[in-house]
Design a protein around this motif. Structure first.
Motif, short mmCIF file in Angstrom:
data_model
loop_
_atom_site.label_atom_id
_atom_site.label_comp_id
_atom_site.label_asym_id
_atom_site.label_seq_id
_atom_site.Cartn_x
_atom_site.Cartn_y
_atom_site.Cartn_z
N ARG A 13 1.57 7.24 0.35
CA ARG A 13 1.58 6.64 -1.27
C ARG A 13 0.15 6.68 -1.32
O ARG A 13 -0.48 6.44 -0.59
CB ARG A 13 2.02 5.22 -0.96
N SER A 14 -0.09 7.01 -2.61
CA SER A 14 -1.63 7.13 -3.07
C SER A 14 -2.31 5.72 -3.19
O SER A 14 -1.53 5.03 -3.74
CB SER A 14 -1.57 7.61 -4.60
N GLN A 15 -3.42 5.75 -2.81
CA GLN A 15 -4.28 4.70 -2.80
C GLN A 15 -4.60 4.45 -4.39
O GLN A 15 -4.96 5.44 -4.95
CB GLN A 15 -5.48 4.68 -2.14
N ARG A 16 -4.58 3.23 -5.04
CA ARG A 16 -4.96 3.14 -6.47
C ARG A 16 -6.33 2.15 -6.69
O ARG A 16 -6.66 1.35 -5.82
CB ARG A 16 -4.06 2.16 -7.02
N LYS A 17 -7.18 2.69 -7.66
CA LYS A 17 -8.59 2.10 -7.70
C LYS A 17 -8.53 2.29 -9.21
O LYS A 17 -8.41 3.01 -9.98
CB LYS A 17 -9.47 3.15 -7.00
N GLY A 18 -8.97 0.81 -9.71
CA GLY A 18 -9.12 0.62 -11.25
C GLY A 18 -7.78 0.91 -11.70
O GLY A 18 -7.83 1.50 -12.96
N GLY A 19 -6.69 0.46 -11.30
CA GLY A 19 -5.29 0.72 -11.78
C GLY A 19 -4.87 2.17 -12.00
O GLY A 19 -3.91 2.67 -12.51
N LYS A 20 -5.60 3.32 -11.05
CA LYS A 20 -5.15 4.52 -11.23
C LYS A 20 -5.15 5.03 -9.76
O LYS A 20 -5.72 4.58 -8.96
CB LYS A 20 -6.22 5.44 -11.80
N ASP A 21 -3.95 6.21 -9.79
CA ASP A 21 -3.84 6.90 -8.44
C ASP A 21 -4.95 7.55 -8.07
O ASP A 21 -5.68 8.17 -8.81
CB ASP A 21 -2.65 7.71 -8.67
N THR A 22 -5.31 7.76 -6.84
CA THR A 22 -6.54 8.39 -6.19
C THR A 22 -6.09 9.75 -5.46
O THR A 22 -4.80 9.42 -5.13
CB THR A 22 -7.34 7.72 -5.37
N PRO A 23 -6.70 10.51 -5.17
CA PRO A 23 -6.09 11.91 -4.25
C PRO A 23 -6.22 11.42 -2.70
O PRO A 23 -6.02 12.36 -1.88
CB PRO A 23 -7.44 12.83 -4.72
N VAL A 24 -6.41 10.08 -2.48
CA VAL A 24 -6.41 9.52 -0.93
C VAL A 24 -5.39 8.82 -0.91
O VAL A 24 -4.87 7.95 -1.86
CB VAL A 24 -7.69 8.87 -0.53
N PHE A 25 -4.48 8.89 0.34
CA PHE A 25 -3.30 8.45 0.53
C PHE A 25 -3.24 7.63 1.87
O PHE A 25 -3.83 8.03 2.65
CB PHE A 25 -2.09 9.67 0.63
N ASP A 26 -2.42 6.54 1.84
CA ASP A 26 -2.13 5.92 2.78
C ASP A 26 -0.80 6.46 3.48
O ASP A 26 0.08 6.73 2.80
CB ASP A 26 -1.86 4.31 2.52
N ILE A 27 -0.86 6.13 4.92
CA ILE A 27 0.18 6.69 5.79
C ILE A 27 1.22 5.74 6.22
O ILE A 27 0.81 4.32 6.38
CB ILE A 27 -0.05 7.54 6.82
N PHE A 28 2.58 5.75 6.09
CA PHE A 28 3.46 4.70 6.31
C PHE A 28 4.54 5.58 7.37
O PHE A 28 4.67 6.62 7.28
CB PHE A 28 4.24 4.08 5.05
N LEU A 29 5.34 4.49 7.88
CA LEU A 29 6.38 5.22 8.88
C LEU A 29 7.71 4.39 8.48
O LEU A 29 7.73 3.19 8.30
CB LEU A 29 6.04 4.90 10.28
N ARG A 30 8.84 5.15 8.10
CA ARG A 30 9.93 4.77 7.75
C ARG A 30 10.97 4.79 9.16
O ARG A 30 10.87 5.85 9.60
CB ARG A 30 10.59 5.43 6.60
N ILE A 31 10.98 3.61 9.81
CA ILE A 31 11.54 3.62 11.05
C ILE A 31 13.22 4.00 11.26
O ILE A 31 13.74 3.45 10.39
CB ILE A 31 11.58 2.04 11.73
N GLN A 32 13.45 4.92 11.90
CA GLN A 32 14.73 5.66 11.83
C GLN A 32 15.59 4.83 13.48
O GLN A 32 16.69 4.88 13.34
CB GLN A 32 14.63 6.96 12.07
N SER A 33 14.81 4.63 14.39
CA SER A 33 15.26 3.89 15.55
C SER A 33 14.22 3.16 16.41
O SER A 33 13.07 3.70 16.31
CB SER A 33 16.16 4.98 16.38
N LEU A 34 14.52 2.35 17.20
CA LEU A 34 13.66 1.81 18.23
C LEU A 34 14.19 1.87 19.70
O LEU A 34 15.29 1.94 19.84
CB LEU A 34 13.60 0.28 17.50
N GLU A 35 12.99 1.95 20.19
CA GLU A 35 13.30 2.01 21.99
C GLU A 35 12.28 0.83 22.36
O GLU A 35 11.00 1.00 22.38
CB GLU A 35 13.05 3.31 22.44
#
Length: 282
Positions: A232-254
């Motif tokens: 998802r894009s990092q926001r600066k001054g209310g606008k999207d930037t070309p730098v992104f944060d990374i997230f993980l949508r968990i599908q299973s756990l061990e």
């Protein structure tokens, strides 16, 4: 790449050939158990090309697998269950630490060896939303793939019996009672201390656990989290930037460890422990 329209049939064959009894047990255990756990090694034995495609195009496979499992239960007389397929035991070349994550990993299925540092409260999220056209009362169902936005109809679908009016000419009301809600939770994972070199600070990643995965973890738990990276894009001054944060949508756990309060011992084992404790040589 396998054709998307072939995937439900492939998953149906896999479940029928290897997991018919497990699906029957799932139906008996519902709602205490709400997922069918499948080892990646079993999928490799079924079809290597199919297994490799799961890693490269996981979201397509998750949808097809859940669709096949639900149809299996409908045919078995359990139409009200909405179970999930959980894929575990990914190959070693798909295992990462948080600091090893790169742009090439986005969209792939990966495993993170990590420790839980923070958890949010568990909140309901609409998984499948039913909307009603206010002009003709026609009902439409729209899948909701993420927690970021509620996707609404752009028009009343004529193909399913609607009036065909676009959004600007009518209003669509969300029917909460007929929509499917699942539990959702934010989970922060951190690299394991033994993975760090020198005085480098461990990196962290925000993850999303849903359905029966929500509420399963506590801070301090060591887990292998299998899931899909998204950005998802990092926001600066209310606008999207070309730098992104990374997230993980968990599908299973061990689980990598068992909390002490979950360890149960028999009376005989308790007596043996007490006898050992009285020995002077221990």
């Amino acid at each position: 790449m396998l054709q998307e329209f072939d995937l439900p049939a492939r998953w149906t064959s896999l479940i029928q050939d290897y997991f018919s009894e497990a699906v029957h047990n799932l139906a008996q255990m519902w709602p205490d158990e709400q997922s069918l756990e499948i080892s990646y090694r079993t999928i490799e034995g079924f079809d290597t090309e199919f297994a490799n495609d799961i890693v490269k195009n996981p979201d397509l496979h998750f949808h097809a697998a859940n669709q096949a499992l639900r149809q299996f239960l409908i045919d078995a007389g359990s139409p009200t269950m909405y179970p999930f397929v959980r894929i575990k035991h990914l190959p070693s070349d798909q295992v990462r630490t948080v600091s090893q994550l790169r742009a090439d990993d986005i969209g792939q299925m990966l495993a993170l060896d990590s420790v839980v540092t923070k958890i949010s409260g568990v909140r309901p999220r609409i998984y499948s939303a039913q909307f009603e056209c206010m002009a003709c009362n026609h009902a439409m169902v729209i899948n909701q793939p993420n927690e970021q936005e509620l996707i609404e109809p752009v028009e009343c679908e004529q193909i399913t019996g609607g009036c065909g009016r676009p959004k600007r000419q009518t209003r669509f009301a969300l029917n909460h009672k007929e929509s499917i809600l699942i539990n959702s939770q934010f989970i922060e994972l951190q690299e394991l201390p033994e993975q760090m070199k020198g005085g480098i600070q461990p990196e962290r990643i925000i993850c999303i656990g849903e359905h029966d995965l929500a509420g399963k973890l506590n801070p301090g738990d060591r887990v292998k989290a299998n899931g899909v990276l998204f950005i998802r894009s990092q926001r600066k001054g209310g606008k999207d930037t070309p730098v992104f944060d990374i997230f993980l949508r968990i599908q299973s756990l061990e689980r990598q460890n068992i909390p002490l309060e979950e360890i149960s011992i028999t009376e005989d084992e308790e007596l043996e422990i007490k006898e050992l404790a009285r020995r002077p040589d221990i």
